[in-house]
Design a protein around this motif. Structure first.
Motif, PDB file in Angstrom:
ATOM      1  N   TYR A 250     -11.554   2.150  16.819  1.00 35.61           N
ATOM      2  CA  TYR A 250     -11.109   1.218  15.799  1.00 35.61           C
ATOM      3  C   TYR A 250     -11.040   1.849  14.413  1.00 35.61           C
ATOM      4  CZ  TYR A 250     -11.931  -2.287  19.393  1.00 35.61           C
ATOM      5  OH  TYR A 250     -11.890  -3.009  20.545  1.00 35.61           O
ATOM      6  N   GLN A 251     -11.999   2.700  14.101  1.00 34.05           N
ATOM      7  CA  GLN A 251     -12.020   3.308  12.773  1.00 34.05           C
ATOM      8  C   GLN A 251     -10.783   4.189  12.564  1.00 34.05           C
ATOM      9  OE1 GLN A 251     -15.649   5.452  11.984  1.00 34.05           O
ATOM     10  NE2 GLN A 251     -15.445   5.169   9.793  1.00 34.05           N
ATOM     11  N   GLU A 252     -10.439   4.977  13.570  1.00 35.43           N
ATOM     12  CA  GLU A 252      -9.252   5.820  13.475  1.00 35.43           C
ATOM     13  C   GLU A 252      -7.985   4.976  13.418  1.00 35.43           C
ATOM     14  OE1 GLU A 252      -9.185   8.813  16.532  1.00 35.43           O
ATOM     15  OE2 GLU A 252     -11.293   9.299  16.187  1.00 35.43           O
ATOM     16  N   ALA A 253      -7.964   3.916  14.195  1.00 38.76           N
ATOM     17  CA  ALA A 253      -6.803   3.022  14.189  1.00 38.76           C
ATOM     18  C   ALA A 253      -6.626   2.369  12.820  1.00 38.76           C
ATOM     19  CB  ALA A 253      -6.947   1.964  15.269  1.00 38.76           C
ATOM     20  N   MET A 254      -7.727   1.985  12.201  1.00 41.66           N
ATOM     21  CA  MET A 254      -7.651   1.360  10.887  1.00 41.66           C
ATOM     22  C   MET A 254      -7.120   2.347   9.847  1.00 41.66           C
ATOM     23  SD  MET A 254      -7.881  -1.396   9.185  1.00 41.66           S
ATOM     24  CE  MET A 254      -8.871  -2.562  10.078  1.00 41.66           C
ATOM     25  N   VAL A 255      -7.536   3.596   9.926  1.00 37.53           N
ATOM     26  CA  VAL A 255      -7.020   4.615   9.005  1.00 37.53           C
ATOM     27  C   VAL A 255      -5.505   4.718   9.171  1.00 37.53           C
ATOM     28  CG1 VAL A 255      -6.991   7.090   8.489  1.00 37.53           C
ATOM     29  CG2 VAL A 255      -9.170   5.913   8.832  1.00 37.53           C
ATOM     30  N   ASP A 256      -5.038   4.747  10.402  1.00 42.83           N
ATOM     31  CA  ASP A 256      -3.602   4.862  10.654  1.00 42.83           C
ATOM     32  C   ASP A 256      -2.827   3.651  10.147  1.00 42.83           C
ATOM     33  OD1 ASP A 256      -3.973   7.335  11.831  1.00 42.83           O
ATOM     34  OD2 ASP A 256      -3.902   6.559  13.888  1.00 42.83           O
ATOM     35  N   VAL A 257      -3.360   2.465  10.379  1.00 43.96           N
ATOM     36  CA  VAL A 257      -2.645   1.267   9.946  1.00 43.96           C
ATOM     37  C   VAL A 257      -2.646   1.167   8.416  1.00 43.96           C
ATOM     38  CG1 VAL A 257      -4.439  -0.535  10.001  1.00 43.96           C
ATOM     39  CG2 VAL A 257      -2.124  -1.095  10.629  1.00 43.96           C
ATOM     40  N   GLN A 258      -3.711   1.604   7.784  1.00 44.12           N
ATOM     41  CA  GLN A 258      -3.737   1.599   6.315  1.00 44.12           C
ATOM     42  C   GLN A 258      -2.686   2.564   5.759  1.00 44.12           C
ATOM     43  OE1 GLN A 258      -5.785  -1.488   5.590  1.00 44.12           O
ATOM     44  NE2 GLN A 258      -5.302  -0.216   3.850  1.00 44.12           N
ATOM     45  N   LYS A 259      -2.490   3.708   6.430  1.00 42.44           N
ATOM     46  CA  LYS A 259      -1.441   4.649   6.018  1.00 42.44           C
ATOM     47  C   LYS A 259      -0.078   3.997   6.149  1.00 42.44           C
ATOM     48  CE  LYS A 259      -3.824   8.933   7.237  1.00 42.44           C
ATOM     49  NZ  LYS A 259      -3.854  10.067   8.199  1.00 42.44           N
ATOM     50  N   ALA A 260       0.128   3.281   7.251  1.00 43.51           N
ATOM     51  CA  ALA A 260       1.408   2.603   7.470  1.00 43.51           C
ATOM     52  C   ALA A 260       1.668   1.568   6.383  1.00 43.51           C
ATOM     53  CB  ALA A 260       1.428   1.950   8.847  1.00 43.51           C
ATOM     54  N   ILE A 261       0.641   0.827   6.017  1.00 46.13           N
ATOM     55  CA  ILE A 261       0.786  -0.187   4.962  1.00 46.13           C
ATOM     56  C   ILE A 261       1.091   0.475   3.621  1.00 46.13           C
ATOM     57  CG2 ILE A 261      -0.492  -1.913   3.613  1.00 46.13           C
ATOM     58  CD1 ILE A 261      -1.831  -2.726   6.324  1.00 46.13           C
ATOM     59  N   THR A 262       0.456   1.596   3.358  1.00 52.19           N
ATOM     60  CA  THR A 262       0.718   2.326   2.113  1.00 52.19           C
ATOM     61  C   THR A 262       2.163   2.818   2.065  1.00 52.19           C
ATOM     62  OG1 THR A 262      -1.590   3.001   1.943  1.00 52.19           O
ATOM     63  CG2 THR A 262       0.006   4.299   0.705  1.00 52.19           C
ATOM     64  N   LEU A 263       2.651   3.314   3.193  1.00 51.15           N
ATOM     65  CA  LEU A 263       4.025   3.820   3.251  1.00 51.15           C
ATOM     66  C   LEU A 263       5.067   2.715   3.134  1.00 51.15           C
ATOM     67  CD1 LEU A 263       3.649   6.491   6.063  1.00 51.15           C
ATOM     68  CD2 LEU A 263       4.052   6.922   3.635  1.00 51.15           C
ATOM     69  N   ASP A 264       4.779   1.570   3.733  1.00 50.12           N
ATOM     70  CA  ASP A 264       5.724   0.451   3.692  1.00 50.12           C
ATOM     71  C   ASP A 264       4.961  -0.872   3.655  1.00 50.12           C
ATOM     72  OD1 ASP A 264       7.800  -1.328   3.838  1.00 50.12           O
ATOM     73  OD2 ASP A 264       8.622  -0.547   5.718  1.00 50.12           O
ATOM     74  N   PRO A 265       4.583  -1.305   2.459  1.00 53.03           N
ATOM     75  CA  PRO A 265       3.772  -2.524   2.338  1.00 53.03           C
ATOM     76  C   PRO A 265       4.504  -3.807   2.736  1.00 53.03           C
ATOM     77  CG  PRO A 265       4.287  -1.614   0.178  1.00 53.03           C
ATOM     78  CD  PRO A 265       4.806  -0.654   1.184  1.00 53.03           C
ATOM     79  N   LYS A 266       5.786  -3.733   3.021  1.00 53.06           N
ATOM     80  CA  LYS A 266       6.536  -4.923   3.422  1.00 53.06           C
ATOM     81  C   LYS A 266       6.787  -4.980   4.930  1.00 53.06           C
ATOM     82  CE  LYS A 266       8.670  -5.597  -1.029  1.00 53.06           C
ATOM     83  NZ  LYS A 266       9.900  -5.801  -1.782  1.00 53.06           N
ATOM     84  N   PHE A 267       6.186  -4.059   5.683  1.00 52.85           N
ATOM     85  CA  PHE A 267       6.341  -4.033   7.137  1.00 52.85           C
ATOM     86  C   PHE A 267       5.239  -4.890   7.755  1.00 52.85           C
ATOM     87  CE2 PHE A 267       5.978  -1.720  11.300  1.00 52.85           C
ATOM     88  CZ  PHE A 267       7.205  -2.118  11.788  1.00 52.85           C
ATOM     89  N   ALA A 268       5.599  -6.120   8.082  1.00 52.87           N
ATOM     90  CA  ALA A 268       4.622  -7.131   8.495  1.00 52.87           C
ATOM     91  C   ALA A 268       3.849  -6.763   9.751  1.00 52.87           C
ATOM     92  CB  ALA A 268       5.320  -8.473   8.686  1.00 52.87           C
ATOM     93  N   ILE A 269       4.462  -6.046  10.668  1.00 56.61           N
ATOM     94  CA  ILE A 269       3.776  -5.688  11.912  1.00 56.61           C
ATOM     95  C   ILE A 269       2.506  -4.891  11.619  1.00 56.61           C
ATOM     96  CG2 ILE A 269       3.957  -4.277  14.004  1.00 56.61           C
ATOM     97  CD1 ILE A 269       5.396  -6.856  14.346  1.00 56.61           C
ATOM     98  N   SER A 270       2.496  -4.106  10.565  1.00 62.23           N
ATOM     99  CA  SER A 270       1.293  -3.349  10.206  1.00 62.23           C
ATOM    100  C   SER A 270       0.126  -4.286   9.904  1.00 62.23           C
ATOM    101  CB  SER A 270       1.551  -2.444   8.998  1.00 62.23           C
ATOM    102  OG  SER A 270       2.501  -1.456   9.324  1.00 62.23           O
ATOM    103  N   TYR A 271       0.421  -5.395   9.251  1.00 70.07           N
ATOM    104  CA  TYR A 271      -0.629  -6.357   8.929  1.00 70.07           C
ATOM    105  C   TYR A 271      -1.132  -7.072  10.185  1.00 70.07           C
ATOM    106  CZ  TYR A 271       0.603  -5.469   4.111  1.00 70.07           C
ATOM    107  OH  TYR A 271       0.833  -4.849   2.921  1.00 70.07           O
ATOM    108  N   ILE A 272      -0.235  -7.290  11.132  1.00 72.16           N
ATOM    109  CA  ILE A 272      -0.642  -7.905  12.395  1.00 72.16           C
ATOM    110  C   ILE A 272      -1.521  -6.945  13.178  1.00 72.16           C
ATOM    111  CG2 ILE A 272       0.202  -8.805  14.594  1.00 72.16           C
ATOM    112  CD1 ILE A 272       2.721  -9.751  12.965  1.00 72.16           C
ATOM    113  N   THR A 273      -1.138  -5.684  13.198  1.00 71.33           N
ATOM    114  CA  THR A 273      -1.957  -4.670  13.872  1.00 71.33           C
ATOM    115  C   THR A 273      -3.323  -4.564  13.217  1.00 71.33           C
ATOM    116  OG1 THR A 273       0.030  -3.431  14.463  1.00 71.33           O
ATOM    117  CG2 THR A 273      -2.065  -2.237  14.534  1.00 71.33           C
ATOM    118  N   LYS A 274      -3.340  -4.600  11.894  1.00 77.21           N
ATOM    119  CA  LYS A 274      -4.609  -4.559  11.168  1.00 77.21           C
ATOM    120  C   LYS A 274      -5.477  -5.758  11.546  1.00 77.21           C
ATOM    121  CE  LYS A 274      -6.485  -4.379   6.488  1.00 77.21           C
ATOM    122  NZ  LYS A 274      -6.154  -4.320   5.045  1.00 77.21           N
TER     123      LYS A 274
END
Length: 64
Positions: A4-28
């Motif tokens: 989970y910790q590694e997954a959270m790091v990855d999803v936070q990177k995705a949100i940083t790269l594209d904060p309007k990509f809603a699927i990242s927030y669902i994954t988070k």
């Protein structure tokens, strides 16, 4: 073993790269629910709704 910790790091990177990509927030939110952080997960889901996802669709994604 779930990472989970590694997954959270990855999803936070995705949100940083594209904060309007809603699927990242669902994954988070999925990660947060799995780690017993329901309040934070709900905040993340609300952000996905703000970005245009319907609550029913999000519910269907969470069931998977």
């Amino acid at each position: 073993m779930k990472k989970y910790q590694e997954a959270m790091v990855d999803v936070q990177k995705a949100i940083t790269l594209d904060p309007k990509f809603a699927i990242s927030y669902i994954t988070k939110a999925k990660i947060l629910f799995e780690t017993n952080k329901a309040a934070e997960a709900c905040t993340s889901l609300n952000k996905a709704v703000e970005l245009g996802y319907e609550k029913g669709f999000i519910y269907d994604l969470l069931k998977k």
